[in-house]
Motif scaffolding. Structure first.
Motif, short mmCIF file in Angstrom:
data_model
loop_
_atom_site.label_atom_id
_atom_site.label_comp_id
_atom_site.label_asym_id
_atom_site.label_seq_id
_atom_site.Cartn_x
_atom_site.Cartn_y
_atom_site.Cartn_z
N ILE A 166 0.84 -1.19 0.00
CA ILE A 166 0.00 0.00 0.00
C ILE A 166 0.88 1.25 0.00
O ILE A 166 1.64 1.50 0.94
N GLY A 167 0.77 2.01 -1.08
CA GLY A 167 1.57 3.22 -1.21
C GLY A 167 0.84 4.46 -0.74
O GLY A 167 1.46 5.42 -0.28
N VAL A 168 -0.49 4.46 -0.84
CA VAL A 168 -1.29 5.63 -0.46
C VAL A 168 -2.52 5.17 0.31
O VAL A 168 -3.20 4.22 -0.10
N LEU A 169 -2.80 5.85 1.41
CA LEU A 169 -4.06 5.70 2.13
C LEU A 169 -4.74 7.05 2.16
O LEU A 169 -4.14 8.05 2.59
N VAL A 170 -5.98 7.10 1.69
CA VAL A 170 -6.78 8.33 1.77
C VAL A 170 -7.88 8.10 2.79
O VAL A 170 -8.85 7.37 2.53
N ASN A 171 -7.72 8.69 3.96
CA ASN A 171 -8.76 8.62 5.00
C ASN A 171 -9.78 9.72 4.73
O ASN A 171 -9.68 10.84 5.23
N ASN A 172 -10.76 9.37 3.91
CA ASN A 172 -11.72 10.36 3.44
C ASN A 172 -13.10 10.23 4.09
O ASN A 172 -13.81 11.22 4.22
N VAL A 173 -13.49 9.03 4.51
CA VAL A 173 -14.86 8.83 4.97
C VAL A 173 -15.20 9.83 6.08
O VAL A 173 -14.39 10.11 6.96
N GLY A 174 -16.40 10.38 6.00
CA GLY A 174 -16.81 11.36 7.01
C GLY A 174 -18.30 11.67 6.91
O GLY A 174 -18.92 11.46 5.87
N ILE A 175 -18.85 12.14 8.01
CA ILE A 175 -20.25 12.58 8.03
C ILE A 175 -20.33 13.92 8.74
O ILE A 175 -19.44 14.29 9.52
N SER A 176 -21.40 14.64 8.48
CA SER A 176 -21.63 15.93 9.14
C SER A 176 -23.05 15.96 9.70
O SER A 176 -23.73 14.93 9.76
N TYR A 177 -23.48 17.12 10.09
CA TYR A 177 -24.85 17.31 10.58
C TYR A 177 -25.84 17.26 9.40
O TYR A 177 -25.49 17.62 8.28
N THR A 178 -27.07 16.88 9.68
CA THR A 178 -28.13 17.02 8.69
C THR A 178 -28.40 18.49 8.43
O THR A 178 -28.65 18.91 7.28
N TYR A 179 -28.34 19.30 9.47
CA TYR A 179 -28.49 20.75 9.38
C TYR A 179 -27.82 21.35 10.61
O TYR A 179 -27.66 20.67 11.63
N PRO A 180 -27.39 22.61 10.57
CA PRO A 180 -26.76 23.23 11.74
C PRO A 180 -27.73 23.28 12.92
O PRO A 180 -28.91 23.62 12.74
N GLU A 181 -27.24 22.94 14.12
CA GLU A 181 -28.13 22.90 15.28
C GLU A 181 -27.32 23.11 16.56
O GLU A 181 -26.13 22.78 16.64
N PHE A 182 -27.98 23.69 17.56
CA PHE A 182 -27.36 23.81 18.88
C PHE A 182 -27.09 22.42 19.44
O PHE A 182 -27.88 21.49 19.24
N PHE A 183 -25.98 22.28 20.16
CA PHE A 183 -25.51 20.98 20.61
C PHE A 183 -26.61 20.17 21.30
O PHE A 183 -26.85 19.01 20.96
N LEU A 184 -27.30 20.76 22.28
CA LEU A 184 -28.29 20.01 23.05
C LEU A 184 -29.58 19.75 22.27
O LEU A 184 -30.42 18.96 22.72
N ARG A 241 8.84 -0.31 4.74
CA ARG A 241 9.38 -0.04 3.41
C ARG A 241 10.02 1.34 3.29
O ARG A 241 10.63 1.69 2.29
N LYS A 242 9.77 2.20 4.33
CA LYS A 242 10.28 3.56 4.36
C LYS A 242 9.73 4.41 3.21
O LYS A 242 10.42 5.30 2.68
N LYS A 243 8.49 4.17 2.84
CA LYS A 243 7.82 5.01 1.85
C LYS A 243 6.32 4.80 1.93
O LYS A 243 5.84 3.73 2.31
N GLY A 244 5.60 5.84 1.54
CA GLY A 244 4.15 5.79 1.58
C GLY A 244 3.59 7.15 1.93
O GLY A 244 4.29 8.02 2.46
N ALA A 245 2.32 7.36 1.62
CA ALA A 245 1.65 8.63 1.92
C ALA A 245 0.28 8.36 2.49
O ALA A 245 -0.48 7.53 1.97
N ILE A 246 -0.04 9.04 3.58
CA ILE A 246 -1.38 8.98 4.19
C ILE A 246 -1.98 10.37 4.11
O ILE A 246 -1.42 11.33 4.66
N LEU A 247 -3.09 10.49 3.41
CA LEU A 247 -3.78 11.76 3.24
C LEU A 247 -5.05 11.73 4.08
O LEU A 247 -5.98 10.96 3.81
N ASN A 248 -5.08 12.54 5.12
CA ASN A 248 -6.23 12.59 6.03
C ASN A 248 -7.09 13.79 5.68
O ASN A 248 -6.65 14.95 5.81
#
Length: 318
Positions: free
Chosen positions: A132-150, A184-191
């Motif tokens: 594995i030369g490259v890992l792209v940690n892309n998966v993510g989720i956000s809010y359905t809509y902006p809202e106060f925490f509580l 292997r002393k080589k590789g790239a992880i893109l977060n």
């Protein structure tokens, strides 16, 4: 009493040299930044992101939509074999076939729901033996809509899900892939973090904080592993025209995923922390270097309150 003109004469020469040194220093800094900008945004990193340089396989999480899909396609175009990881096997098969047909590279798929924490032994088994030369940690989720925490719906479940997807996945996937890169002393992880991780975003607080974690995690790991030949990059995009951002039409400052990814990959190895795309880099400089934090926070609060009001009004009308 010492005449005032004598005082002026006494300090005239030191002040002159102080001003000259300051002007020279600012000039050197400006030229350095200009040359660094040209290197990143005009010249790029050449052929650094290639299988010959980093390793045969690229692994992309959240690979069936938006930025993740664009990374998978662009890395395949550069010759990498691709491991696609996402929740829907049907979508994985669709993207896999399209990449194999278009780019002529080998692909593998792993169906995994990153909201769970018991998926990593399955992923580890599926990745065993791959260079594995490259890992792209892309998966993510956000809010359905902006809202106060509580007031976030199903807050308890929401916290667990967002932390598992946005934070735990980055740590665990890095744990799985980094050992063989270090060997292997080589590789790239893109977060893939977010510009919302550069400063707090009210009403999207948990999402913003999770992306700040990704940024700090990435920069800390880069300091740890840079001497071992590993590239770990924090990627902080502003808005990109994706399903997650709910932006349908691409513009100069809100590029398509394909345009964004093509630009971002040219910064790998040149910037540890990057906005990935020149207009976004300018926006990042303005928001962090020019705008006071209090003004930016008030502005963001106004923006998210407006988005919240529009969403709730639409829900009532529906």
């Amino acid at each position: 009493m010492i005449p005032i003109e004598h005082v002026f004469r006494a300090v005239e020469t030191p002040l002159f040299w102080l001003g000259a040194v300051t002007a020279a220093w600012l000039s050197v800094c400006s030229v350095y930044r200009l040359l660094a900008g040209i290197k990143v945004w005009v010249l790029g990193n050449g052929k650094l992101v290639s299988p010959a340089t980093l390793g045969k396989w690229a692994v992309v999480t959240g690979a069936t939509d938006g930025i993740g899909k664009a990374y998978a396609e662009e890395l395949a175009r550069r010759g990498f074999s691709i491991v696609l990881i996402s929740r829907s096997q049907e979508k994985l098969d669709e993207v896999s076939k399209a990449i194999e047909s278009k780019c002529g590279v080998e692909t593998k798929t792993i169906a995994a729901d990153f909201s769970s924490v018991n998926i990593y032994s399955k992923i580890e088994d599926a990745l065993a033996g791959l260079e594995i030369g490259v890992l792209v940690n892309n998966v993510g989720i956000s809010y359905t809509y902006p809202e106060f925490f509580l007031s976030v719906p199903s807050l308890d479940t929401f916290i667990d899900t967002l932390v598992n997807v946005n934070i735990t996945s980055v740590c665990q996937m890095t744990r799985l892939v980094l050992p063989q890169m270090a060997e292997r002393k080589k590789g790239a992880i893109l977060n893939i973090s977010s510009a919302s991780g550069m400063h707090p975003v009210p009403l999207l607080t948990v999402y913003s904080a999770s992306k700040a974690f990704v940024d700090f995690f990435s920069r800390g790991l880069q300091a740890e592993y840079k001497s071992k030949g590993i590239i770990i990059q924090s990627v902080l995009p502003f808005f990109v025209a994706t399903k997650l951002s709910k932006i349908r039409r691409a513009t100069l400052d809100k590029p398509s995923p394909e345009r964004y990814v093509a630009a971002e990959l040219n910064t790998v190895g040149l910037q540890t922390q990057t906005n990935g795309y020149l207009p976004h880099a300018i926006m990042g400089w303005v928001t962090t270097a020019l705008l006071p934090a209090s003004i930016l926070s008030r502005h963001m609060m106004g923006v998210t309150l407006s988005q919240r009001a529009r969403y709730l009004k639409k829900q009532k009308q529906g």
